[in-house]
Motif scaffolding. Structure first.
Motif, PDB file in Angstrom:
ATOM      1  N   HIS A 246       0.923  -0.930   0.007  1.00 40.08           N
ATOM      2  CA  HIS A 246      -0.182   0.062   0.173  1.00 40.08           C
ATOM      3  C   HIS A 246       0.722   1.242   0.117  1.00 40.08           C
TER       4      HIS A 246
ATOM      5  N   GLU B 167      -6.385 -10.176  -4.712  1.00 39.71           N
ATOM      6  CA  GLU B 167      -7.849  -9.987  -4.632  1.00 39.71           C
ATOM      7  C   GLU B 167      -8.541 -11.159  -3.691  1.00 39.71           C
TER       8      GLU B 167
ATOM      9  N   ARG C 217      -6.781  -0.972   2.867  1.00 36.98           N
ATOM     10  CA  ARG C 217      -7.352  -0.956   1.639  1.00 36.98           C
ATOM     11  C   ARG C 217      -6.340  -1.445   0.567  1.00 36.98           C
TER      12      ARG C 217
ATOM     13  N   GLU D 209      -6.637  -3.282  -1.983  1.00 39.17           N
ATOM     14  CA  GLU D 209      -7.139  -2.982  -3.478  1.00 39.17           C
ATOM     15  C   GLU D 209      -7.032  -1.749  -4.190  1.00 39.17           C
ATOM     16  N   LEU D 210      -6.756  -0.505  -3.333  1.00 42.62           N
ATOM     17  CA  LEU D 210      -6.464   0.679  -3.905  1.00 42.62           C
ATOM     18  C   LEU D 210      -5.120   0.866  -4.218  1.00 42.62           C
ATOM     19  N   ARG D 211      -5.005   1.072  -5.669  1.00 40.65           N
ATOM     20  CA  ARG D 211      -3.338   1.413  -6.114  1.00 40.65           C
ATOM     21  C   ARG D 211      -3.513   2.731  -6.656  1.00 40.65           C
TER      22      ARG D 211
ATOM     23  N   ALA E 233      -5.811   7.336  -8.917  1.00 36.56           N
ATOM     24  CA  ALA E 233      -6.180   6.094  -8.074  1.00 36.56           C
ATOM     25  C   ALA E 233      -6.892   4.975  -8.958  1.00 36.56           C
TER      26      ALA E 233
ATOM     27  N   ARG F  11      -8.383   0.589  -8.569  1.00 41.67           N
ATOM     28  CA  ARG F  11      -8.695  -0.294  -7.669  1.00 41.67           C
ATOM     29  C   ARG F  11      -8.771  -1.649  -8.401  1.00 41.67           C
TER      30      ARG F  11
ATOM     31  N   ARG G  85     -10.113  -5.232  -9.459  1.00 43.66           N
ATOM     32  CA  ARG G  85     -11.391  -5.933  -9.482  1.00 43.66           C
ATOM     33  C   ARG G  85     -11.582  -7.029 -10.423  1.00 43.66           C
TER      34      ARG G  85
ATOM     35  N   LEU H 225      -7.708  -3.591 -13.237  1.00 41.06           N
ATOM     36  CA  LEU H 225      -7.578  -2.295 -12.595  1.00 41.06           C
ATOM     37  C   LEU H 225      -8.842  -1.499 -13.204  1.00 41.06           C
TER      38      LEU H 225
ATOM     39  N   ALA I  28     -10.785   4.618  -9.558  1.00 40.62           N
ATOM     40  CA  ALA I  28     -11.349   4.358  -8.243  1.00 40.62           C
ATOM     41  C   ALA I  28     -12.679   5.482  -8.107  1.00 40.62           C
TER      42      ALA I  28
ATOM     43  N   ASP J 150     -13.322   6.560  -2.608  1.00 41.16           N
ATOM     44  CA  ASP J 150     -11.969   5.899  -2.705  1.00 41.16           C
ATOM     45  C   ASP J 150     -10.784   6.976  -2.616  1.00 41.16           C
TER      46      ASP J 150
END
Length: 375
Positions: free
Chosen positions: A262, A286, A295, A297-299, A320, A322, A324, A328, A331, A335
């Motif tokens: 992160h 994931e 968090r 999953e947030l990049r 940003a 995420r 899923r 990617l 966001a 987010d």
């Protein structure tokens, strides 16, 4: 002369579950205590967020990031590639976690139009010297420059070189024990491996700075990419701060840190950028429980803008996204606000937290920020 905008990405792991959905997967066998087949990571992602296609196009993992990058138009794209690009080799028996992607899937890297893959990290030699040789061959064949690993210490210690108007962009890559890289991976005069720092210290910064000074010229801009530190947490060790400052004092323009899953604090020191931890960018985490407070999953796609003549930081934005369905996505506004709040309040020497601008990008006020000082 126009400014120079970089994309700096954290860990890109196109192996294991990501590789399993691409057109030509590598052998899926793993040596992990709980997971023995890479396809199980795909199943975890599907259980969390829904179906993931098989034989997905190489662009699939990047998803919405591709359009973002086309719009933001960085001049050079640099990521930390934490995956051996090989279909052969032997799992390093000293490690529990191994990443590889088949060389036929190198298009998953070229799809993002990357320029440099830094390789000094704790997964580059997961499949031994054969895997490293395949990785270097596959990336070179795809037109991707590399730094930080090679057939011997001299090659591992050389920078990636990108031409610029009036000079070059030089990218060095080094790794430290704190990231989990095995000491026996250090390249030597007669052994392939990575550019390994036995310690992060003033002495190791000075030694690296001397190599940079011998290579660099007056029109060159210099990035040092460092794989260091633990996976989780926001603390930045004092020795990391001193190491980064030593490099910048010696003329480095950007310190590009990674290893944490992160983002970690940002610093502006002498008008130069230090990213202590970019966070992950592409991976198969994931659906894995634990550490939800970060968090993961947030990049972030980090986009510093430098004065091309001096290397001074003139602006810093981050887009940003995420993860899923192993892809990617852009966001949400919520987010973005969470990230902006989380990256604020670390205090000196770190920069104040970002705001969310009208384009839904995180933006740092770098003019006169914490740690900034004139030449």
């Amino acid at each position: 002369m126009a400014d120079l905008t970089l994309l700096l990405g954290g860990d890109v792991m196109t192996g294991r579950g990501v590789d399993a959905i691409l057109p030509r997967p590598a052998p899926p066998d793993l040596r992990e205590p709980a997971v023995r087949d890479a396809r199980e990571y795909v199943a975890l992602a599907e259980a969390a967020n829904g179906p993931v296609p098989r034989r997905a196009p190489p662009s699939w993992p990047w998803g919405d990031a591709l359009d973002l990058l086309d719009r933001l138009a960085p001049d050079a794209r640099i990521v930390n590639l934490e995956t051996a690009v090989t279909g052969r080799g032997t799992h390093d028996p000293t490690k529990a976690i191994h990443y590889r992607t088949h060389p036929a899937n190198v298009a998953a890297l070229t799809a993002a139009r990357l320029d440099v893959c830094v390789l000094a990290n704790n997964h580059c030699l997961d499949f031994g010297p054969d895997g490293l040789a395949d990785t270097l061959d596959a990336l070179a064949g795809a037109g991707l420059a590399t730094a930080g690993a090679g057939p011997d210490a001299a090659a591992a210690g050389r920078p990636a070189v990108l031409p610029l108007t009036g000079g070059r962009l030089l990218v060095w890559s080094v790794t430290a024990p704190s990231s989990g890289v095995p000491p026996h991976w250090a390249a030597t005069a007669d052994r392939p491996g990575v550019a390994y720092l036995p310690e992060v210290s003033a002495a190791s910064a000075a030694a690296l700075a001397a190599r940079i000074a011998a290579e660099g010229g007056p029109g060159d801009r210099v990035v040092v990419s460092v794989h260091w530190g633990t996976n989780w947490g926001y603390d930045v060790p004092a020795e990391h701060v001193s190491f980064a400052h030593g490099l910048i004092d010696a003329g480095v323009d950007v310190v590009h840190g990674h290893s944490s899953h992160h983002p970690r604090p940002v610093e502006v020191y002498r008008d130069r950028l230090v990213l202590y931890g970019c966070g992950d960018l592409v991976d198969d985490y994931e659906g894995i429980g634990g550490h939800e407070e970060y968090r993961p999953e947030l990049r972030l796609l980090w986009l510093p803008r430098l004065d091309r003549s001096t290397g001074r930081l003139r602006g810093l934005r981050a887009a940003a996204v995420r993860m899923r369905r192993l892809r990617l996505e852009r966001a949400s506004a919520e987010d973005n606000r969470w990230l902006a709040d989380r990256l604020a309040g670390f205090g000196p020497p770190f920069a104040a937290g970002p705001t969310v601008d009208p384009d839904d990008l995180l933006r740092w006020d770098v003019a006169g920020g914490a740690g900034a000082s004139p030449e």
